[in-house]
Motif scaffolding. Sequence first.
Motif, mmCIF file in Angstrom:
data_model
loop_
_atom_site.group_PDB
_atom_site.id
_atom_site.type_symbol
_atom_site.label_atom_id
_atom_site.label_comp_id
_atom_site.label_asym_id
_atom_site.label_seq_id
_atom_site.Cartn_x
_atom_site.Cartn_y
_atom_site.Cartn_z
ATOM 1 N N CYS A 162 0.828 -1.212 0.000
ATOM 2 C CA CYS A 162 0.000 0.000 0.000
ATOM 3 C C CYS A 162 0.863 1.263 0.000
ATOM 4 O O CYS A 162 1.836 1.365 0.749
ATOM 5 C CB CYS A 162 -0.902 -0.006 1.234
ATOM 6 S SG CYS A 162 -1.972 1.447 1.328
ATOM 7 N N CYS B 181 -1.883 6.281 -0.124
ATOM 8 C CA CYS B 181 -2.295 7.480 -0.867
ATOM 9 C C CYS B 181 -3.641 8.014 -0.396
ATOM 10 O O CYS B 181 -3.971 9.178 -0.645
ATOM 11 C CB CYS B 181 -2.327 7.189 -2.365
ATOM 12 S SG CYS B 181 -3.604 6.004 -2.870
ATOM 13 N N CYS C 126 -8.489 5.250 -1.791
ATOM 14 C CA CYS C 126 -9.586 4.289 -1.581
ATOM 15 C C CYS C 126 -10.454 4.695 -0.392
ATOM 16 O O CYS C 126 -11.541 4.135 -0.191
ATOM 17 C CB CYS C 126 -9.053 2.874 -1.406
ATOM 18 S SG CYS C 126 -7.957 2.685 0.005
ATOM 19 N N CYS D 124 -3.446 3.083 -7.402
ATOM 20 C CA CYS D 124 -3.446 2.052 -6.361
ATOM 21 C C CYS D 124 -2.425 0.946 -6.668
ATOM 22 O O CYS D 124 -2.456 0.329 -7.731
ATOM 23 C CB CYS D 124 -4.830 1.434 -6.197
ATOM 24 S SG CYS D 124 -4.866 0.152 -4.931
HETATM 25 S S1 SF4 Z 1 -5.763 3.285 -3.092
HETATM 26 FE FE1 SF4 Z 1 -4.475 1.417 -2.914
HETATM 27 S S2 SF4 Z 1 -2.397 2.203 -2.561
HETATM 28 FE FE2 SF4 Z 1 -3.822 3.879 -2.115
HETATM 29 S S3 SF4 Z 1 -4.244 3.760 0.081
HETATM 30 FE FE3 SF4 Z 1 -5.847 2.585 -0.949
HETATM 31 S S4 SF4 Z 1 -5.068 0.483 -0.962
HETATM 32 FE FE4 SF4 Z 1 -3.295 1.806 -0.542
#
Ligand code: SF4
Length: 91
Positions: free
Chosen positions: A20, A23, A26, A85
């Motif tokens: 992860c 960011c 999500c 992501c």
């Molecule tokens: S969008 Fe993906 S990379 Fe970003 S915080 Fe959520 S799970 Fe993590």
Amino acid sequence: MEQEYFYYQIRKEKEFEDICLRCGNCCGIQDDPCVHLVEQPEGKYLCDIYASRQQGKQKTHSGNLIKCVFIREILYKDWPGNWNCAYKKKQ
Ligand code: SF4
């Protein structure tokens, strides 16, 4: 043997969590973020109840409801900023 498997699972979970980018996309950072999303000094985001979070309804900063889910349950969906992501990129 059971203990080995236990530690294997712990390692695998950490590997998965480390993917992860924090960011916040999500959790709604692009428009109306969950109230539990907290900005970190380096510009990343963490959930302040992550270890004990309940799947289901949470509130956003504007008072709307957002559904908290495991990331693996929404990987096939789109959300604002989902292009970034790390789990989606890994698929
Ligand atoms: S969008 Fe993906 S990379 Fe970003 S915080 Fe959520 S799970 Fe993590």
